[in-house]
Design a protein around this motif. Sequence first.
Motif: not given
Length: 477
Positions: A344-345, A428, A385, A418, A415, A420, A431, A347-348
Motif C-alpha cells: 500500500n505504501q 499528500v 484525482d 493521493l 486507494d 483522500k 508523500t 503504491r502511494r
Amino acid sequence: MPTIAYHDFADYLNRATAAEWPAVTLVCGEEMLCKKAFDGVLDRLLPEAQRTMALERFDGGEDNLAGVLSSLNTYALLTSSKVVVLQDARLFYSAKAQQALREKMTQAARSGEMKKASRPFLNLLALCGLTFDDLKTATARRKVVDDEAGEAPPWLVQLIDYCRENSLRIPDKKDDADLLKTAMQKGFPDGHRLVITTDFVDRRKALFKAIDETGLVVDCAVPKGETRADRMAQDQVMQTAIAEALHPAEKRMAGDARQRLIQWTGFDLRTLSGNLEKLINFVGDRQTITDADVTAVLQRTRKDPIFEFTSAIADKDLSASLFYLHSLLEEGMHPLQLLAAAANQIRRLLLARDFVERDQGRTWNDKMSFPQFKGAAFKAVQADDAAFASLIDGWAATLNPPAEGKKRKSTATSDLVLAKNPKSPFPVFQTLKKASRFSLPALKAAMVDLSVTDRRMKSTGQNPRTLLEAFLLRFCR
C-alpha cells in the motif's frame, strides 16, 4: 455545565465545593487519567471516614442499572451524603465504539494480558450480539477480530478460555440510557451523587447531552492517532505524568533519559507509571535519573504502530525498516499484513511519482515549502484525482452498464487517489516529497518484487521473515 478537559480538572477541583457539586458526574476516556480524576472527585465528595457507610460501587458489566438507581434513592446510615459509583459503564456505547474496543482488546491480548483484554472483549461481543460459540464461524468472528492467514489468532482461544474459567459473562444487550435520563429528570435525594466512569462515549447520545447540560463531564480522552497533532497531545500527557511522578519523590530526569523513556514505553500510561516507579527506586538517594539508568533498568515495551514501518520504507531507511519489521512480527502481526502494508505504501509512492512525472514541474517541485504547496500544487493533485476517478467510472460503466433509467453509482477509488482527505493536504505533501527520492521504474519494479514475494510466501516453505527482510534489503539499498 461545559465539559472539563482533564488538564483543567485540577483547577476546577480547587474551586468547587462538595455542596455545589452536580448530582451526576461522568468521567470518560484514558484509563489511568480516569482513575486520577475519579480519585479527585471521590476525595472532594466523601471523606475517607464516611466511605464505609456512604459509598457503594457497581460494575457496569455485571450489575444492572435498577440496582444503581435503588441505591441512589436509599439513604445512608449516620450521614446525609452518599456517593454511588458505576464503573466501566456501557451506557454510552454505540456502533462507533466497536473499533476502539477491538484495538484495546487486541493490544492487551497480544501482550498476554487476558484480564485486561477480557472487558473490551465481552463488551464487544455484547454490542455485536454474539456468544463465545458464535466465534467458531469466520463470518461472526470477523465482527470481533481479524483472522490471520484464514485462521483465528492464537490468543483468541486463550481469551475465551480465560473468560470461561473465571465465569465472566457477556453483558446483556440492552440500553438503560433512557432509564437513567428519566431518573435524572426526577432528581435524587439531597447530598446523593452518582459518579460514572467509562472508556468510550458517543457524544451524540441523549444521555451524554443531558449529563453535559445538567451534570459534569470530565473528559480524559487522548487522541490515539498518528498525526502530528495526536502525537503532540500524547506527548503532553506523558510529560505531565512524568512530572507528577517525579515531584513527590523529589527527583529530576535528564532530557535524554526522558526522551528514551517515552520512546521505549510508547503511549501506555500504566506501563509508564510502573517504569517511573522502578527508576525512582533504582536511583535511591540520587536526585537525577540519567539515560544510563533508563537503559540499565528498563526494556523496550512500546507497541509500534504499523505506520512507523511504512514510513521507514518511504524514507528508504533500511535500519529502521528492519527494526520495525522485527518489532511488529514479535508483537504477533502476521507477515502477510506487513507485506500488504508495504504494498500500500509503495503504491502511494508510485501514484505520487507518476503525478510528478506528468506534472513536469508546472505546479510541483521538491524544494517548495508546505505553505507554497497548499496553493496551486494541491489543487492540481485534486484535479488529477478527479480525472482519474472519472476515468475509472467510465471503464466501469462500459464493462457493467447500469440498468435502463437508472444512474450508476460512482466507483470507490480511495486507494488510487493521493488526496483522500481534501481538508488534509500535509500527508499528500509528505508523500510527494518522499516519492521524489525514487524513480518511476524503481517503484514499478518494487511492486513486481512484492508480487513475487507474496507468491513465495504462500506457495513455498521459505521463512516469511527472511522473505520480507530480503525485499527490504533490495528496496532500501
